[in-house]
Design a protein around this motif. Structure first.
Motif, PDB file in Angstrom:
ATOM      1  N   ILE A   1       1.717   0.728  -7.811  1.00  9.62           N
ATOM      2  CA  ILE A   1       0.771   0.862  -7.017  1.00  9.62           C
ATOM      3  C   ILE A   1       1.065   2.289  -6.624  1.00  9.62           C
ATOM      4  N   PHE A   2      -0.231   3.244  -6.615  1.00 11.03           N
ATOM      5  CA  PHE A   2      -0.270   4.509  -6.560  1.00 11.03           C
ATOM      6  C   PHE A   2      -0.818   5.058  -5.325  1.00 11.03           C
ATOM      7  N   GLY A   3      -0.356   5.980  -4.692  1.00  8.90           N
ATOM      8  CA  GLY A   3      -1.106   6.620  -3.580  1.00  8.90           C
ATOM      9  C   GLY A   3      -2.357   7.390  -4.097  1.00  8.90           C
ATOM     10  N   THR A   4      -2.905   7.961  -3.210  1.00  7.99           N
ATOM     11  CA  THR A   4      -4.097   9.137  -3.478  1.00  7.99           C
ATOM     12  C   THR A   4      -4.025   9.990  -4.002  1.00  7.99           C
ATOM     13  N   GLY A   5      -2.509  10.772  -3.959  1.00  6.16           N
ATOM     14  CA  GLY A   5      -2.237  12.166  -4.376  1.00  6.16           C
ATOM     15  C   GLY A   5      -2.263  13.279  -3.580  1.00  6.16           C
ATOM     16  N   THR A   6      -1.446  14.289  -3.778  1.00  4.58           N
ATOM     17  CA  THR A   6      -1.278  15.312  -3.032  1.00  4.58           C
ATOM     18  C   THR A   6      -1.352  16.531  -3.867  1.00  4.58           C
ATOM     19  N   LEU A   7      -2.483  17.651  -3.867  1.00  2.00           N
ATOM     20  CA  LEU A   7      -2.664  18.450  -5.046  1.00  2.00           C
ATOM     21  C   LEU A   7      -1.850  19.702  -4.451  1.00  2.00           C
TER      22      LEU A   7
ATOM     23  N   THR B   1       0.920  -0.972  -0.120  1.00  2.00           N
ATOM     24  CA  THR B   1      -0.098  -0.254   0.103  1.00  2.00           C
ATOM     25  C   THR B   1       0.976   1.248   0.096  1.00  2.00           C
ATOM     26  N   VAL B   2       0.422   2.203  -0.488  1.00  2.00           N
ATOM     27  CA  VAL B   2       1.014   3.619  -0.831  1.00  2.00           C
ATOM     28  C   VAL B   2       0.028   4.830   0.035  1.00  2.00           C
ATOM     29  N   THR B   3       0.643   5.419   0.967  1.00  2.00           N
ATOM     30  CA  THR B   3      -0.312   6.335   1.498  1.00  2.00           C
ATOM     31  C   THR B   3       0.439   8.015   1.518  1.00  2.00           C
ATOM     32  N   GLN B   4      -0.582   8.899   0.947  1.00  2.00           N
ATOM     33  CA  GLN B   4      -0.044  10.266   1.007  1.00  2.00           C
ATOM     34  C   GLN B   4      -1.056  10.772   1.658  1.00  2.00           C
ATOM     35  N   SER B   5      -0.773  11.451   2.811  1.00  2.00           N
ATOM     36  CA  SER B   5      -1.607  11.824   4.113  1.00  2.00           C
ATOM     37  C   SER B   5      -1.813  13.257   3.878  1.00  2.00           C
ATOM     38  N   GLN B   6      -1.285  13.859   2.870  1.00  2.00           N
ATOM     39  CA  GLN B   6      -1.750  15.436   2.518  1.00  2.00           C
ATOM     40  C   GLN B   6      -2.434  15.481   1.320  1.00  2.00           C
ATOM     41  N   PRO B   7      -3.717  15.897   1.298  1.00  2.00           N
ATOM     42  CA  PRO B   7      -4.584  15.688   0.401  1.00  2.00           C
ATOM     43  C   PRO B   7      -4.092  17.136  -0.688  1.00  2.00           C
ATOM     44  N   GLU B   8      -3.924  18.095   0.072  1.00  4.32           N
ATOM     45  CA  GLU B   8      -3.493  19.385  -0.401  1.00  4.32           C
ATOM     46  C   GLU B   8      -2.333  20.058   0.163  1.00  4.32           C
ATOM     47  N   MET B   9      -1.296  20.821  -0.585  1.00  4.88           N
ATOM     48  CA  MET B   9      -0.615  21.649  -0.101  1.00  4.88           C
ATOM     49  C   MET B   9      -0.256  22.916  -0.701  1.00  4.88           C
ATOM     50  N   SER B  10       0.285  23.720  -0.101  1.00  4.04           N
ATOM     51  CA  SER B  10       0.377  25.081  -0.866  1.00  4.04           C
ATOM     52  C   SER B  10       1.761  25.531  -0.656  1.00  4.04           C
TER      53      SER B  10
ATOM     54  N   TRP C   1       7.783   9.292  -8.268  1.00  2.00           N
ATOM     55  CA  TRP C   1       6.799  10.391  -7.928  1.00  2.00           C
ATOM     56  C   TRP C   1       6.550  10.722  -9.331  1.00  2.00           C
ATOM     57  N   TYR C   2       5.156  10.869  -9.436  1.00  2.00           N
ATOM     58  CA  TYR C   2       4.523  11.378 -10.976  1.00  2.00           C
ATOM     59  C   TYR C   2       3.873  12.541 -10.733  1.00  2.00           C
ATOM     60  N   LYS C   3       3.909  13.594 -11.765  1.00  2.00           N
ATOM     61  CA  LYS C   3       2.991  14.612 -11.594  1.00  2.00           C
ATOM     62  C   LYS C   3       1.971  14.579 -12.504  1.00  2.00           C
ATOM     63  N   GLN C   4       0.838  15.169 -12.013  1.00  2.00           N
ATOM     64  CA  GLN C   4      -0.332  15.157 -12.927  1.00  2.00           C
ATOM     65  C   GLN C   4      -0.781  16.440 -13.249  1.00  2.00           C
ATOM     66  N   PRO C   5      -0.446  17.407 -14.029  1.00  2.00           N
ATOM     67  CA  PRO C   5      -0.859  18.739 -14.175  1.00  2.00           C
ATOM     68  C   PRO C   5      -2.463  18.711 -14.442  1.00  2.00           C
ATOM     69  N   PRO C   6      -3.218  19.933 -14.556  1.00  2.00           N
ATOM     70  CA  PRO C   6      -4.414  19.980 -14.891  1.00  2.00           C
ATOM     71  C   PRO C   6      -4.651  19.379 -16.307  1.00  2.00           C
ATOM     72  N   SER C   7      -3.808  19.419 -17.277  1.00  2.00           N
ATOM     73  CA  SER C   7      -4.030  18.562 -18.341  1.00  2.00           C
ATOM     74  C   SER C   7      -4.164  17.143 -18.152  1.00  2.00           C
TER      75      SER C   7
ATOM     76  N   GLY D   1       4.551  26.560 -12.641  1.00  2.00           N
ATOM     77  CA  GLY D   1       4.518  25.248 -13.332  1.00  2.00           C
ATOM     78  C   GLY D   1       4.628  24.060 -12.585  1.00  2.00           C
ATOM     79  N   ASP D   2       4.861  24.301 -11.324  1.00  2.00           N
ATOM     80  CA  ASP D   2       4.757  23.075 -10.539  1.00  2.00           C
ATOM     81  C   ASP D   2       3.542  22.651  -9.915  1.00  2.00           C
ATOM     82  N   ALA D   3       2.704  23.456 -10.055  1.00  2.00           N
ATOM     83  CA  ALA D   3       1.413  23.274  -9.439  1.00  2.00           C
ATOM     84  C   ALA D   3       0.582  21.992 -10.140  1.00  2.00           C
ATOM     85  N   ALA D   4       0.277  21.259  -9.459  1.00  2.00           N
ATOM     86  CA  ALA D   4      -0.280  19.873 -10.091  1.00  2.00           C
ATOM     87  C   ALA D   4      -0.521  18.925  -9.109  1.00  2.00           C
TER      88      ALA D   4
END
Lengths: 117, 117
Positions: B106-112, B3-12, B36-42, B85-88
């Protein structure tokens, strides 16, 4: 830089219809994958493919799904009878040969957004 | 199962500042890879950085670096000199090391990540 190409970028289909999502992996890659991402959720593995056969599949990849490499360049995902819950972004990925245990990264396409009505 | 856990749903983060995204994972295996993968709005998935578990040295890729703590099963991503441009959405991913390149991610839930000008 070589890219994984997916078509179409957006597919809208009526429930119960068949849909085929297409991918052109990077040319020297030998390992192919499909993942899906339901809106707002994490990316989930569907299936991996090597040497013209499925290497591994997830519980999501049931009898409604199939994959094929019809020629030397395309890699397709077919959903026979789509359901509302199949609405998601579908990503194709590929990786190059690297021997046992070598962590060759998977390169992703831009995805196909599948909307089931 | 891994399992992979990302505990921060959002960061700024403020532009030009440094931010660290957290990731923990659970596995009984000793040979594996972390990404680590980055997924921009595109919505495309872009590989940012990878780490082999057998390597003690932390991976670095320009402004991106990781803090890999194998005993703690922690794999954080540090972004220095943050740019707009790092916003993703950033996804942490695990892949086992044996069995060749057919192994699934196996992916975590992501951090925006939001970058403030």
């Amino acid at each position: 830089e070589p890219e994984v190409t997916q078509t179409p970028s957006h597919q809208v289909t009526q429930m119960g219809q068949e849909v085929i999502l297409r991918c052109v992996p990077i040319s020297n890659h030998l390992y192919f994958y499909w993942y899906r991402q339901i809106l707002g959720q994490k990316v989930e593995f569907l299936v991996s493919f090597y040497n013209n056969e499925i290497s591994e599949k997830s519980e999501i990849f049931d009898d409604q799904f199939s994959v094929e490499r019809p020629d030397g360049s395309n890699f397709t995902l077919k959903i026979r009878s789509t359901k509302l819950e199949d609405s998601a972004m579908y990503f194709c990925a590929s990786s190059e040969p690297g021997g046992q245990g070598v962590g060759q990264p998977q390169h992703f396409g831009d995805g196909t957004r599948l909307s089931i009505l | 199962a891994q399992t992979v856990t990302q505990s921060q749903p959002e960061m700024s983060v403020q532009e030009a500042e440094t931010v660290t995204l957290s990731c923990t994972y659970d596995t009984s295996e000793s040979d594996y890879y972390l990404f680590w993968y980055k997924q921009p709005p595109s919505r495309q998935m872009i590989l940012v950085i990878r780490q082999e578990a057998y390597k003690q040295q932390n991976a670095t890729e320009n402004r991106f670096s990781v803090n890999f703590q194998k005993a703690a099963k922690s794999f954080s991503l540090k972004i220095s000199d943050s740019q707009l441009g790092d916003a993703a959405m950033y996804f942490c991913a695990y892949r086992r090391g044996y069995g060749g390149a057919t192994n699934k991610l196996i992916f975590g839930t992501g951090t925006l990540l939001a970058v403030q000008p």
